[in-house]
Design an enzyme around this catalytic site. Structure first.
Site, mmCIF file in Angstrom:
data_model
loop_
_atom_site.group_PDB
_atom_site.id
_atom_site.type_symbol
_atom_site.label_atom_id
_atom_site.label_comp_id
_atom_site.label_asym_id
_atom_site.label_seq_id
_atom_site.Cartn_x
_atom_site.Cartn_y
_atom_site.Cartn_z
ATOM 1 N N CYS A 1 -7.692 -10.830 -0.601
ATOM 2 C CA CYS A 1 -8.187 -10.506 0.974
ATOM 3 C C CYS A 1 -8.104 -11.877 1.841
ATOM 4 C CB CYS A 1 -9.341 -9.480 1.089
ATOM 5 S SG CYS A 1 -9.535 -9.223 2.568
ATOM 6 N N LYS B 1 -5.049 0.300 14.659
ATOM 7 C CA LYS B 1 -4.840 1.329 13.364
ATOM 8 C C LYS B 1 -5.766 2.895 13.746
ATOM 9 C CE LYS B 1 -6.979 -1.550 10.437
ATOM 10 N NZ LYS B 1 -7.955 -2.007 9.658
ATOM 11 N N CYS C 1 -15.056 -3.274 -1.875
ATOM 12 C CA CYS C 1 -13.895 -3.492 -1.414
ATOM 13 C C CYS C 1 -13.045 -4.574 -2.261
ATOM 14 C CB CYS C 1 -13.839 -4.006 -0.057
ATOM 15 S SG CYS C 1 -14.317 -5.786 0.145
ATOM 16 N N LYS D 1 -7.258 6.436 11.930
ATOM 17 C CA LYS D 1 -7.501 7.012 10.801
ATOM 18 C C LYS D 1 -7.802 8.502 10.835
ATOM 19 C CE LYS D 1 -8.630 2.685 8.516
ATOM 20 N NZ LYS D 1 -9.436 1.802 7.981
ATOM 21 N N CYS E 1 -16.757 -8.912 3.908
ATOM 22 C CA CYS E 1 -16.702 -9.176 4.943
ATOM 23 C C CYS E 1 -17.117 -7.739 5.962
ATOM 24 C CB CYS E 1 -15.700 -9.964 5.659
ATOM 25 S SG CYS E 1 -14.390 -8.688 6.059
ATOM 26 N N CYS F 1 -14.309 -2.239 4.698
ATOM 27 C CA CYS F 1 -13.347 -1.625 4.046
ATOM 28 C C CYS F 1 -13.996 -0.541 3.070
ATOM 29 C CB CYS F 1 -12.327 -2.379 3.151
ATOM 30 S SG CYS F 1 -11.498 -3.493 4.789
ATOM 31 N N ARG G 1 0.721 -1.416 0.098
ATOM 32 C CA ARG G 1 -0.098 0.012 -0.096
ATOM 33 C C ARG G 1 1.013 1.247 -0.102
ATOM 34 N NH1 ARG G 1 -4.187 -0.278 4.550
ATOM 35 N NH2 ARG G 1 -5.272 -2.047 3.493
ATOM 36 N N ARG H 1 -2.659 6.179 9.694
ATOM 37 C CA ARG H 1 -2.934 5.774 8.150
ATOM 38 C C ARG H 1 -2.669 6.752 7.304
ATOM 39 N NH1 ARG H 1 -4.498 0.440 7.809
ATOM 40 N NH2 ARG H 1 -3.866 -0.800 9.561
#
Ligand code: SRM
Ligand code: SF4
Length: 574
Positions: free
Chosen positions: A434, A207, A428, A209, A473, A477, A74, A143
């Protein structure tokens, strides 16, 4: 302090010597395409995930072969703005080391998939050679910082973009590990312990954001972020930001202690204070976030557990001054504006629809080649949108006709002449890369859109934007829980269907039907679209209509997200 044991990842971080672990040794081990388990966690902080091609699993298993391991990288793009040179290099790397595609992510970053272990170091090195990096694109740190790719107010955009870059730089981990491992930087030999001034040795619990929006556009979905800044513009000038905390999407099927959450707007800071506020919110989460249970360690749970008032008081204490009262603001929508737009300077911007954010060449639609040709002559910039689209920005009047000709030549000039539904989608990545996907998303959402378009045409809704998002899922995302129609993978070919999110991304949706086979989605939604076309009030958005018409109840914020679900939503589907 909790007396529960710390989560395993806390130990991995503590032992890692500021994120080094044994990554360098693991890269040199040619007996496997994988890294050891601890390093698989650590490498995330360097911007990479170990994955395997899930389409190939059965065959590899049959032939007793190791999984087809490869790495996703990424690339951070603060504020989503990349130069033409950076576009060209990313495009080159996609061919040289990855699977020939570029994924534009929902956080305005680039992803490359399918890089084998032996190519990982040179790919990261070459990314850094063109002034981009991958550090902190993943992992328990801040991030990629997003910002509104606004084509209308270029001076405000310049200010908020600078703020996004400043926050990003300030919150980038200080460890030299990244340079040592990937860029052959000098090893830190000093006997003095390395310092990580903001994060400390164990970084964040999870994480983190951050995003910046410029109303009336909420195209960066501020309510889904841990920390957001809402630009307050007076007389065409940026004066500061409202501060929002505690948004997030991730949840786990069957675990009601996990839930998506909309951020609370708690105060106002001046534009000079924005980096300081970002740092201090991060410190509050560093010090008070849950480090015992990773399913409960996102900032949204700290905000819910302690209350937004407590967070504000603690933040003011850390800042040494008080945030001001929230200033008025209004969001209209969270979508992109497609096609050409001219700004006040005379420059033009073209927003290209990129389905699922996947830039590739297909038969009849050589989009990647076309964008490469544009990048060769474009002296403005490329702006990745949080809806996975691409703005060819700052096109000078002198260049516009050349770029228009290239858009035409490569079939992109009419990219936005799709149904408004298709233009309002996000999917996503999901399968095959994934590891967490329970169902398809990027590869399947276009089919569902095509199926629903039949009904939209019939009832006259072709030009009405309804936000529709699919994820493989419940990690969320593609931010499905704040779209008007959300599909969340439940199992192979089965989805939970959510309805009723706010058109501006400012209200959570509600479970409408659980575990729906994909073939039943069209029959489930067609009658609702038909009723919407007939019965909607003037200007009423689909998300508001489904609540008024009683298909779902309005969402209750916080831990009660899973409550007040209509019994038919949970009934067994075919
Ligand atoms: Fe995400 C994990 C892809 C945006 C919530 N996400 C993953 C991983 C890395 C799977 C994994 O852990 O093994 C996915 C890699 C798939 C692949 O093959 O590339 C993945 N996430 C993505 C991207 C590429 C989706 C896309 O199609 O654009 C987005 C990359 C953003 C970026 O550039 O940084 C992406 N992920 C998001 C968002 C949206 C956002 O940030 O605005 C969310 C919801 C917001 C939030 O964080 O709450 C999101 N991803 C998650 C979660 C759930 C976290 C949680 O709170 O529980 C996971 C799983 C985890 O962290 O354990 C996850
Ligand atoms: Fe993977 Fe789930 Fe994220 Fe989709 S939502 S990319 S399936 S983790």
């Amino acid at each position: 302090m909790s007396d529960k044991p710390l989560s395993a990842n806390e130990g991995i971080k503590t032992r890692s010597n500021y994120l080094r672990g044994t990554i360098a040794e693991g890269l040199a081990d040619l007996s496997t395409g994988a890294l050891c388990e601890d390093d698989q966690q650590l490498i995330k902080f360097h911007g990479s995930y170990q994955q395997d091609d899930r389409d190939l699993r059965p065959d590899r298993r049959k032939h007793r072969l190791e999984k087809a391991y490869s790495f996703m990288l990424r690339i951070r793009v603060p504020g989503g703005v990349a130069t033409s040179e950076q576009w060209l290099q990313t495009d080159r790397l996609a061919d040289t080391y990855a699977n020939g595609t570029i994924k534009l992510t929902t956080r305005q970053a680039f992803q490359l998939h399918g890089i084998i272990k032996t190519n990982l170091k040179r790919t990261i090195k070459e990314i850094n050679d063109c002034a981009m990096d991958t550090i902190a694109a993943c992992g328990d740190v801040n991030r990629n910082v997003m910002c509104n790719p606004n084509p209308y107010l270029s001076s405000v955009h310049a200010d908020v973009l600078q703020a996004a870059k400043d926050i990003s730089a300030h919150l980038t981990p200080a460890t030299r590990a990244y340079h040592e491992i990937w860029l052959d930087g000098e090893k830190v030999e000093s006997t003095e312990e390395e310092q990580e001034p903001i994060y400390g040795k164990t970084y964040l619990p999870r994480k983190f954001k951050i995003t910046i929006a410029v109303p009336p556009s909420n195209d960066v979905d501020i309510f889904a972020n841990c920390l957001s800044f809402i630009a307050i513009v007076e007389n065409g000038k940026l004066v500061g930001y409202n501060v929002a905390v505690g948004g997030g999407m991730g949840s786990t099927h069957g675990n009601e202690a996990t839930y998506p959450r909309i951020a609370d707007v708690i105060g106002f800071c001046t534009k000079e204070q924005v980096v300081d506020v970002a740092e201090k919110v991060v410190l509050v989460q560093r010090d008070f976030g849950d480090r015992t249970d990773r399913k409960h360690s996102r900032f949204k749970y700290t905000v819910d557990d302690r209350g937004a008032d407590w967070i504000l008081a603690k933040l003011n204490e850390y800042l040494g001054y008080d945030l001001g009262p929230v200033r008025p603001y209004k969001f209209d929508d969270n979508g992109d504006r497609f096609g050409w737009v001219e700004d006040e300077t005379g420059d033009s911007h073209y927003t290209l629809f990129v389905e699922g954010g996947r830039v590739l060449d297909t038969e009849g639609y050589p989009m990647r080649t076309g964008l490469r040709e544009i990048a060769k002559i474009h002296d403005g910039d490329f702006r990745l949108t949080a809806n996975q689209n691409l703005m060819i920005a700052k096109v000078s009047p002198a260049k516009r006709s050349q770029i228009e000709a290239l858009l035409e030549k490569y079939g992109m000039a009419k990219s936005h002449e799709q149904s408004a539904l298709r233009l309002s989608t996000i999917a996503c990545v999901a399968l095959p890369t994934c590891a967490l996907a329970l169902a398809e998303a990027e590869r399947f959402l276009p089919t569902i859109v095509t199926q629903l378009e039949e009904k939209l045409e019939e009832v006259g809704l072709r030009h009405d934007s309804i936000t529709m998002r699919m994820t493989g899922c419940p990690n969320g995302c593609g931010r499905p829980f704040i779209s008007e129609i959300g599909f969340v993978g439940f199992g192979p070919d089965r989805y939970n269907v959510y309805l009723g999110g706010g058109h501006a991304g400012d209200r959570l949706s509600k479970l409408f039907r659980k575990d729906v086979p994909s073939k039943d989605i069209k029959p489930l939604l067609d009658p609702i679209l038909e009723r919407y076309a007939k019965e909607r009030l003037e200007g009423e958005h689909f998300g508001d209509f489904v609540i008024r018409a009683g298909y779902v109840a309005a969402t209750i914020q916080g831990p009660d997200f899973h409550k007040n679900i209509k019994p038919e939503a949970l009934a067994l589907q075919s």
